[in-house]
Design a protein around this motif. Structure first.
Motif, PDB file in Angstrom:
ATOM      1  N   LEU A  28       1.681 -24.608 -58.554  1.00 37.01           N
ATOM      2  CA  LEU A  28       1.542 -24.092 -57.192  1.00 37.01           C
ATOM      3  C   LEU A  28       0.729 -22.803 -57.282  1.00 37.01           C
ATOM      4  O   LEU A  28       1.250 -21.765 -57.703  1.00 37.01           O
ATOM      5  CB  LEU A  28       2.910 -23.831 -56.565  1.00 37.01           C
ATOM      6  CG  LEU A  28       2.898 -23.542 -55.057  1.00 37.01           C
ATOM      7  CD1 LEU A  28       2.513 -24.802 -54.289  1.00 37.01           C
ATOM      8  CD2 LEU A  28       4.246 -23.023 -54.585  1.00 37.01           C
ATOM      9  N   PRO A  29      -0.544 -22.836 -56.921  1.00 37.11           N
ATOM     10  CA  PRO A  29      -1.410 -21.667 -57.108  1.00 37.11           C
ATOM     11  C   PRO A  29      -0.972 -20.473 -56.275  1.00 37.11           C
ATOM     12  O   PRO A  29      -0.228 -20.617 -55.295  1.00 37.11           O
ATOM     13  CB  PRO A  29      -2.783 -22.178 -56.645  1.00 37.11           C
ATOM     14  CG  PRO A  29      -2.698 -23.652 -56.689  1.00 37.11           C
ATOM     15  CD  PRO A  29      -1.274 -23.987 -56.385  1.00 37.11           C
ATOM     16  N   PRO A  30      -1.450 -19.280 -56.621  1.00 34.08           N
ATOM     17  CA  PRO A  30      -1.077 -18.076 -55.864  1.00 34.08           C
ATOM     18  C   PRO A  30      -1.415 -18.174 -54.383  1.00 34.08           C
ATOM     19  O   PRO A  30      -0.692 -17.636 -53.544  1.00 34.08           O
ATOM     20  CB  PRO A  30      -1.894 -16.974 -56.545  1.00 34.08           C
ATOM     21  CG  PRO A  30      -2.166 -17.488 -57.920  1.00 34.08           C
ATOM     22  CD  PRO A  30      -2.278 -18.971 -57.797  1.00 34.08           C
ATOM     23  N   ILE A  67      -7.305 -19.733 -45.891  1.00 30.84           N
ATOM     24  CA  ILE A  67      -7.372 -20.482 -47.150  1.00 30.84           C
ATOM     25  C   ILE A  67      -5.986 -20.592 -47.779  1.00 30.84           C
ATOM     26  O   ILE A  67      -5.587 -21.659 -48.258  1.00 30.84           O
ATOM     27  CB  ILE A  67      -8.390 -19.829 -48.099  1.00 30.84           C
ATOM     28  CG1 ILE A  67      -9.809 -20.031 -47.552  1.00 30.84           C
ATOM     29  CG2 ILE A  67      -8.273 -20.390 -49.513  1.00 30.84           C
ATOM     30  CD1 ILE A  67     -10.869 -19.240 -48.270  1.00 30.84           C
ATOM     31  N   ASP A  68      -5.229 -19.492 -47.779  1.00 27.57           N
ATOM     32  CA  ASP A  68      -3.860 -19.540 -48.308  1.00 27.57           C
ATOM     33  C   ASP A  68      -3.026 -20.570 -47.550  1.00 27.57           C
ATOM     34  O   ASP A  68      -2.301 -21.379 -48.160  1.00 27.57           O
ATOM     35  CB  ASP A  68      -3.199 -18.168 -48.195  1.00 27.57           C
ATOM     36  CG  ASP A  68      -3.819 -17.116 -49.097  1.00 27.57           C
ATOM     37  OD1 ASP A  68      -4.598 -17.490 -50.000  1.00 27.57           O
ATOM     38  OD2 ASP A  68      -3.518 -15.922 -48.899  1.00 27.57           O
ATOM     39  N   ASP A  69      -3.114 -20.543 -46.230  1.00 26.89           N
ATOM     40  CA  ASP A  69      -2.334 -21.485 -45.422  1.00 26.89           C
ATOM     41  C   ASP A  69      -2.768 -22.922 -45.685  1.00 26.89           C
ATOM     42  O   ASP A  69      -1.932 -23.838 -45.731  1.00 26.89           O
ATOM     43  CB  ASP A  69      -2.501 -21.175 -43.936  1.00 26.89           C
ATOM     44  CG  ASP A  69      -1.853 -19.869 -43.512  1.00 26.89           C
ATOM     45  OD1 ASP A  69      -1.165 -19.235 -44.346  1.00 26.89           O
ATOM     46  OD2 ASP A  69      -2.033 -19.484 -42.340  1.00 26.89           O
ATOM     47  N   MET A  70      -4.052 -23.131 -45.859  1.00 19.76           N
ATOM     48  CA  MET A  70      -4.540 -24.490 -46.116  1.00 19.76           C
ATOM     49  C   MET A  70      -4.053 -25.011 -47.459  1.00 19.76           C
ATOM     50  O   MET A  70      -3.684 -26.187 -47.577  1.00 19.76           O
ATOM     51  CB  MET A  70      -6.064 -24.513 -46.042  1.00 19.76           C
ATOM     52  CG  MET A  70      -6.602 -24.368 -44.618  1.00 19.76           C
ATOM     53  SD  MET A  70      -8.408 -24.204 -44.568  1.00 19.76           S
ATOM     54  CE  MET A  70      -8.921 -25.795 -45.222  1.00 19.76           C
ATOM     55  N   PHE A  71      -4.023 -24.149 -48.474  1.00 19.44           N
ATOM     56  CA  PHE A  71      -3.499 -24.585 -49.766  1.00 19.44           C
ATOM     57  C   PHE A  71      -2.035 -25.012 -49.637  1.00 19.44           C
ATOM     58  O   PHE A  71      -1.647 -26.088 -50.110  1.00 19.44           O
ATOM     59  CB  PHE A  71      -3.626 -23.478 -50.812  1.00 19.44           C
ATOM     60  CG  PHE A  71      -4.862 -23.576 -51.657  1.00 19.44           C
ATOM     61  CD1 PHE A  71      -4.950 -24.517 -52.663  1.00 19.44           C
ATOM     62  CD2 PHE A  71      -5.929 -22.724 -51.446  1.00 19.44           C
ATOM     63  CE1 PHE A  71      -6.085 -24.617 -53.451  1.00 19.44           C
ATOM     64  CE2 PHE A  71      -7.079 -22.804 -52.219  1.00 19.44           C
ATOM     65  CZ  PHE A  71      -7.154 -23.759 -53.218  1.00 19.44           C
TER      66      PHE A  71
END
Length: 220
Positions: A28-30, A67-71
């Protein structure tokens, strides 16, 4: 784009982040750890059927948060890729965490992408299963070329070139289609499209319930 059923996401090396090899990367990336879950749009919604706008502002907190939310949304939905219009934002941007057919894990984001395919004489089309997070619970074989090169920018405006083969090449083509206002359904015959929509109607509620369960397990 959905993760292929028989293929699990590689947990260790080899890994390429933004096209560059790294020794390892967390499952699970940062970006996902920082993100919030957004609703995934469903085929038939207008934002999925029109071309997205180029990203023109880079390095902003709002772009990083998107981008964070999309990941995180991609992982909750068990996807290998996710385009911005799949969370209701009409920007030319997608994220991905996808294996190629050699087991290399590719992870990153790409803004304003252009995908180059081999010349017709050198092109090899592969019919393989393809699903989509915006067509929940459905999947059909779709012909795609087995090699692709995606050119674009990172969130800070730096140029990127991503070389892809196999299933990862399929992922890049699938996500770039989204940004042009198309889903994989547009590449199917009328009969196969109807079949995919029947699958979605039968399975979508189960898919939504599974996503909710995964979000709750992550405390999101």
């Amino acid at each position: 784009m959905s993760v292929r059923d028989e293929r699990s996401r590689p947990a260790g090396p080899p890994v390429r982040v933004q096209g560059r090899p790294v020794d390892s990367h967390p499952a699970l990336p940062p970006e996902a750890a920082r993100g919030s879950v957004r609703r995934v749009t469903v085929v038939g919604e207008e934002v999925l059927s029109r071309p997205c706008r180029d990203v023109t502002e880079f390095g902003t907190p709002g772009l990083s948060a998107l981008i964070d939310d999309m990941f995180l949304t991609m992982y909750v939905a068990e996807g290998a890729g996710l385009a911005a219009n799949q969370v209701g934002v009409d920007l030319r941007l997608f994220v991905y965490d996808c294996p190629d057919d050699d087991g290399v894990r590719h992870l990153g984001h790409l803004l304003n992408p252009v995908v180059d395919l081999p010349a017709p004489a050198d092109r090899r089309l592969i019919d393989d299963y393809e699903g989509c997070l915006s067509v929940p619970g459905a999947g059909m074989p779709v012909p795609r070329t087995d090699r692709a090169t995606a050119r674009g920018l990172d969130k800070d405006g730096n140029p990127l070139v991503i070389e892809a083969t196999g299933y990862f090449a399929r992922c890049l083509q699938h996500e770039t289609d989204h940004l042009a206002g198309h889903t994989y359904l547009d590449r199917l015959s009328r009969r196969d499209r109807k079949d995919a929509l029947r699958q979605m109607e039968a399975n979508r509620e189960d898919v939504f319930a599974q996503r909710a369960t995964r979000a709750a397990a992550l405390g999101k």
